[in-house]
Structure formats: structure tokens, C-alpha cells
Motif scaffolding. Sequence first.
Motif, PDB file in Angstrom:
ATOM      1  N   LEU A   1       1.538   2.828  -4.519  1.00 56.32           N
ATOM      2  CA  LEU A   1       3.000   2.735  -4.604  1.00 56.32           C
ATOM      3  C   LEU A   1       3.639   4.119  -4.778  1.00 56.32           C
ATOM      4  CD1 LEU A   1       3.493  -0.470  -6.797  1.00 56.32           C
ATOM      5  CD2 LEU A   1       4.010  -0.207  -4.370  1.00 56.32           C
ATOM      6  N   ASP A   2       2.955   5.004  -5.495  1.00 56.95           N
ATOM      7  CA  ASP A   2       3.479   6.370  -5.650  1.00 56.95           C
ATOM      8  C   ASP A   2       3.546   7.050  -4.282  1.00 56.95           C
ATOM      9  OD1 ASP A   2       3.671   5.959  -8.360  1.00 56.95           O
ATOM     10  OD2 ASP A   2       1.854   7.080  -8.877  1.00 56.95           O
ATOM     11  N   ALA A   3       2.487   6.824  -3.472  1.00 57.49           N
ATOM     12  CA  ALA A   3       2.490   7.392  -2.109  1.00 57.49           C
ATOM     13  C   ALA A   3       3.628   6.770  -1.294  1.00 57.49           C
ATOM     14  CB  ALA A   3       1.144   7.143  -1.433  1.00 57.49           C
ATOM     15  N   ALA A   4       3.846   5.459  -1.461  1.00 57.12           N
ATOM     16  CA  ALA A   4       4.931   4.775  -0.738  1.00 57.12           C
ATOM     17  C   ALA A   4       6.290   5.355  -1.133  1.00 57.12           C
ATOM     18  CB  ALA A   4       4.883   3.274  -1.024  1.00 57.12           C
ATOM     19  N   ALA A   5       6.471   5.577  -2.421  1.00 58.71           N
ATOM     20  CA  ALA A   5       7.763   6.076  -2.902  1.00 58.71           C
ATOM     21  C   ALA A   5       8.078   7.447  -2.300  1.00 58.71           C
ATOM     22  CB  ALA A   5       7.758   6.142  -4.428  1.00 58.71           C
ATOM     23  N   ARG A   6       7.021   8.219  -2.022  1.00 54.31           N
ATOM     24  CA  ARG A   6       7.231   9.565  -1.461  1.00 54.31           C
ATOM     25  C   ARG A   6       7.764   9.536  -0.025  1.00 54.31           C
ATOM     26  NH1 ARG A   6       2.689  10.770  -4.798  1.00 54.31           N
ATOM     27  NH2 ARG A   6       1.143  10.445  -3.153  1.00 54.31           N
ATOM     28  N   LEU A   7       7.699   8.363   0.626  1.00 55.17           N
ATOM     29  CA  LEU A   7       8.221   8.258   1.997  1.00 55.17           C
ATOM     30  C   LEU A   7       9.747   8.298   2.032  1.00 55.17           C
ATOM     31  CD1 LEU A   7       5.932   5.450   3.509  1.00 55.17           C
ATOM     32  CD2 LEU A   7       5.765   7.927   3.859  1.00 55.17           C
ATOM     33  N   GLY A   8      10.367   8.052   0.874  1.00 53.55           N
ATOM     34  CA  GLY A   8      11.829   8.117   0.805  1.00 53.55           C
ATOM     35  C   GLY A   8      12.535   6.974   1.500  1.00 53.55           C
TER      36      GLY A   8
ATOM     37  N   GLY B   1       0.811  -1.215   0.000  1.00 54.56           N
ATOM     38  CA  GLY B   1       0.000   0.000   0.000  1.00 54.56           C
ATOM     39  C   GLY B   1       0.839   1.256   0.000  1.00 54.56           C
ATOM     40  N   ASP B   2       0.465   2.205   0.878  1.00 55.53           N
ATOM     41  CA  ASP B   2       1.157   3.503   0.885  1.00 55.53           C
ATOM     42  C   ASP B   2       2.485   3.468   1.640  1.00 55.53           C
ATOM     43  OD1 ASP B   2       0.403   3.372   3.528  1.00 55.53           O
ATOM     44  OD2 ASP B   2      -0.982   5.069   3.447  1.00 55.53           O
ATOM     45  N   GLY B   3       2.922   2.268   2.036  1.00 57.28           N
ATOM     46  CA  GLY B   3       4.262   2.111   2.598  1.00 57.28           C
ATOM     47  C   GLY B   3       4.379   2.414   4.082  1.00 57.28           C
ATOM     48  N   ARG B   4       3.273   2.760   4.738  1.00 55.11           N
ATOM     49  CA  ARG B   4       3.376   3.106   6.171  1.00 55.11           C
ATOM     50  C   ARG B   4       3.777   1.898   7.021  1.00 55.11           C
ATOM     51  NH1 ARG B   4       3.546   8.602   6.560  1.00 55.11           N
ATOM     52  NH2 ARG B   4       2.156   9.391   4.977  1.00 55.11           N
ATOM     53  N   ALA B   5       3.247   0.729   6.669  1.00 59.03           N
ATOM     54  CA  ALA B   5       3.646  -0.468   7.426  1.00 59.03           C
ATOM     55  C   ALA B   5       5.073  -0.872   7.042  1.00 59.03           C
ATOM     56  CB  ALA B   5       2.664  -1.613   7.163  1.00 59.03           C
ATOM     57  N   THR B   6       5.435  -0.670   5.771  1.00 58.65           N
ATOM     58  CA  THR B   6       6.805  -0.959   5.322  1.00 58.65           C
ATOM     59  C   THR B   6       7.804  -0.128   6.132  1.00 58.65           C
ATOM     60  OG1 THR B   6       5.742  -0.915   3.136  1.00 58.65           O
ATOM     61  CG2 THR B   6       8.104  -1.364   3.198  1.00 58.65           C
ATOM     62  N   GLN B   7       7.383   1.086   6.440  1.00 57.21           N
ATOM     63  CA  GLN B   7       8.237   1.980   7.225  1.00 57.21           C
ATOM     64  C   GLN B   7       8.524   1.382   8.607  1.00 57.21           C
ATOM     65  OE1 GLN B   7       6.299   5.833   7.629  1.00 57.21           O
ATOM     66  NE2 GLN B   7       8.208   6.836   7.083  1.00 57.21           N
ATOM     67  N   LEU B   8       7.532   0.696   9.179  1.00 64.32           N
ATOM     68  CA  LEU B   8       7.735   0.046  10.479  1.00 64.32           C
ATOM     69  C   LEU B   8       8.752  -1.080  10.361  1.00 64.32           C
ATOM     70  CD1 LEU B   8       4.003  -0.320  11.631  1.00 64.32           C
ATOM     71  CD2 LEU B   8       5.636   1.454  12.309  1.00 64.32           C
ATOM     72  N   LEU B   9       8.679  -1.825   9.226  1.00 59.71           N
ATOM     73  CA  LEU B   9       9.641  -2.907   8.994  1.00 59.71           C
ATOM     74  C   LEU B   9      11.058  -2.330   8.886  1.00 59.71           C
ATOM     75  CD1 LEU B   9       7.582  -4.851   6.283  1.00 59.71           C
ATOM     76  CD2 LEU B   9       7.992  -5.600   8.639  1.00 59.71           C
ATOM     77  N   ALA B  10      11.174  -1.237   8.142  1.00 62.38           N
ATOM     78  CA  ALA B  10      12.494  -0.625   7.939  1.00 62.38           C
ATOM     79  C   ALA B  10      13.044  -0.085   9.251  1.00 62.38           C
ATOM     80  CB  ALA B  10      12.385   0.485   6.902  1.00 62.38           C
ATOM     81  N   ALA B  11      12.142   0.410  10.113  1.00 63.53           N
ATOM     82  CA  ALA B  11      12.610   0.954  11.392  1.00 63.53           C
ATOM     83  C   ALA B  11      13.104  -0.162  12.311  1.00 63.53           C
ATOM     84  CB  ALA B  11      11.475   1.731  12.066  1.00 63.53           C
ATOM     85  N   ARG B  12      12.421  -1.313  12.276  1.00 58.63           N
ATOM     86  CA  ARG B  12      12.850  -2.397  13.182  1.00 58.63           C
ATOM     87  C   ARG B  12      14.099  -3.103  12.642  1.00 58.63           C
ATOM     88  NH1 ARG B  12       9.970  -7.810  15.643  1.00 58.63           N
ATOM     89  NH2 ARG B  12      11.946  -8.615  16.428  1.00 58.63           N
ATOM     90  N   TRP B  13      14.181  -3.268  11.308  1.00 52.26           N
ATOM     91  CA  TRP B  13      15.330  -3.984  10.717  1.00 52.26           C
ATOM     92  C   TRP B  13      15.984  -3.086   9.660  1.00 52.26           C
ATOM     93  CZ3 TRP B  13      10.550  -6.944  10.992  1.00 52.26           C
ATOM     94  CH2 TRP B  13      10.533  -7.868  12.053  1.00 52.26           C
ATOM     95  N   PRO B  14      16.730  -2.075  10.098  1.00 52.96           N
ATOM     96  CA  PRO B  14      17.264  -1.087   9.151  1.00 52.96           C
ATOM     97  C   PRO B  14      18.228  -1.675   8.117  1.00 52.96           C
ATOM     98  CG  PRO B  14      17.943  -0.595  11.433  1.00 52.96           C
ATOM     99  CD  PRO B  14      17.020  -1.759  11.505  1.00 52.96           C
ATOM    100  N   ALA B  15      18.848  -2.825   8.430  1.00 53.01           N
ATOM    101  CA  ALA B  15      19.820  -3.389   7.476  1.00 53.01           C
ATOM    102  C   ALA B  15      19.145  -4.278   6.430  1.00 53.01           C
ATOM    103  CB  ALA B  15      20.878  -4.188   8.240  1.00 53.01           C
ATOM    104  N   ALA B  16      17.867  -4.559   6.593  1.00 47.42           N
ATOM    105  CA  ALA B  16      17.198  -5.496   5.682  1.00 47.42           C
ATOM    106  C   ALA B  16      16.956  -4.853   4.310  1.00 47.42           C
ATOM    107  CB  ALA B  16      15.853  -5.921   6.283  1.00 47.42           C
TER     108      ALA B  16
END
Length: 254
Positions: free
Chosen positions: A67-74, A40-55
Motif C-alpha cells: 500500500l505504501d508503494a501504491a500511495a507513491r503513485l499519487g 497491491g502496489d496500485g499498478r492495476a488500480t492505475q489502469l482502473l483510474a485511467a479507464r474511469w477517471p471520475a470513479a
Amino acid sequence: MSWDPDQYARFGGERLRPARDLVAAVPLASPARIADLGCGDGRATQLLAARWPAARIVGVDSSQAMLDAAARLGLDATWQCAGIDAWRPDRPFDLVFSNAALHWLSGHETLFPRLAEAVTPGGALAVQMPRNFAAPSHAALFDLAESPRWRSRLAGLVRREPVADPVWYYDVLASRMRSVEIWETEYLHALSGERPVVDWLKGTWLRPFLDALPREEADAFEAEYADLMAAAYPRRADGVTLFPFRRLFIVAMR
Ligand SMILES: C[S@@+](CC[C@H](N)C(=O)[O-])C[C@H]1O[C@@H](n2cnc3c(N)ncnc32)[C@H](O)[C@@H]1O
């Protein structure tokens, strides 16, 4: 179905809470590769990245707008516009994660075994899906779509039970995974606004019904649905509308 990232984000805090709970329940120290299915808009993906930054994270979704909204999260993630139905990764992932997406797909009897196979030995499959389709928010929508005025155009969109019961998922996964944990949580969302339940559903389940009608009729359908929701979820004296919402969680280790 058309997804509107702005409408979906209106209840961002409430919608993200189960994703937080799911991420917190995954017992992996450092997964190298993570797939987020229906990101989706990447908000949950952001949680994954925060917990496992090296993944290395791949977000998969069939909605380009989301996906466009997700991409804007940087985020440092790869975004793939693809259907989960056709998702066949070249090699397995240490974590296959999916929050609030798999209930949109039918054929769970083939989907879940396929997702289990997409997990590396020692890795995890982590899934959250709503399981409140018998609640008034959904049952009244389906009943309305099947009522005489609307059924010729909307009855075909009704899916009364897109998610099976917990034991069904246990049976499908137990022979394929080393351990399977399944639980349900009912969140009691305290929503504000004039007609928050309608606005919530407009970001998800109501969408395909409105999309199937010309504008004026969509407005009429929405107005009928809004009356039903006002009766089923009355606004309290303090202005709050309570919206109970049950969700199914699965964390299975391979
Ligand atoms: C309710 S949103 C959840 C988004 C995100 N996972 C979250 O937790 O906020 C559901 C997402 O699943 C995606 N989706 C639904 N069916 C899909 C399919 N068959 N293949 C890929 N993505 C799908 C939608 O495009 C949407 O972005």
C-alpha cells in the motif's frame, strides 16, 4: 506472508498484461464506485483510474508495504489496509475488481457469494486468478517442500489447488448474477535474465517458503528450486526463457 514491492515489480509488464485484459473486458460505461481487492502496489488500480477517471476508487490490501508503494503513485484513490476475508463494505460497489489476489484466500465457496453481494444491481464483479498450479513452476515447488529434507517445516504451506476449475465458479455465481463470463488465457512470457522463473516466483509463491526458514536454509532451498527450474524451463540460445502461465478470468454482471 511478507510482500516485497520491488521484487514484485521486476516483471511488472508481464504481470500487468492480465490486469489490462481484465479491465478491457468489463462492460461498464461509468461505474461511480470501484473496489480493487488485493490492490497491491496500485499498478492495476492505475489502469482502473485511467479507464474511469471520475470513479471513486478504494484499494484494499493487507500488506502495508504494498500500500505504501501504491500511495507513491499519487492516484486519487483511498487505500485501506485490511484483509479481504473481513471485507464487508457498508454499501455495494458498481465494480468489485480483483487482479491476481483471490487465490491467496481459501474458502472460495463463501468468498465469491459475498463478493457477488457487494456489487450493485447493474454492476460487475471482475476477477483474474492464476490457474497454473500444476505447472512445473508450482508443482516442483510443492514437491520440494514435501520432500524428506523440508517437509517437517514446509509441507504445511503447500496449497496444491487454490483455484477451482472454471465450471465451479460458474455454478457459484450463475444463480446470483445476471450473466457470468469465464475464460482462460495462457500467456507465453518471454523472460530474460539468469534465472527468471525463480525471480518471478520469489515475488509471490516462493516467498512464504523462504520466510519460514532461517537464512542459510532458505538459500539452500532456493538453490534446489533453482536447479529444478533450470531443467524445467531451459534458457534458449537467444537468451530467452519461455514461461507459459495460465490464468482464469471472470466477469459477472449483477
Ligand atoms: C500478486 S499481488 C497483486 C497486486 C495487484 N492486484 C496487481 O494486479 O498487481 C497480490 C496482493 O494481494 C494481497 N493479498 C493477499 N491476500 C490478501 C488478503 N487476504 N487480504 C488482502 N490482501 C491480500 C497481497 O498483499 C498482494 O498485495
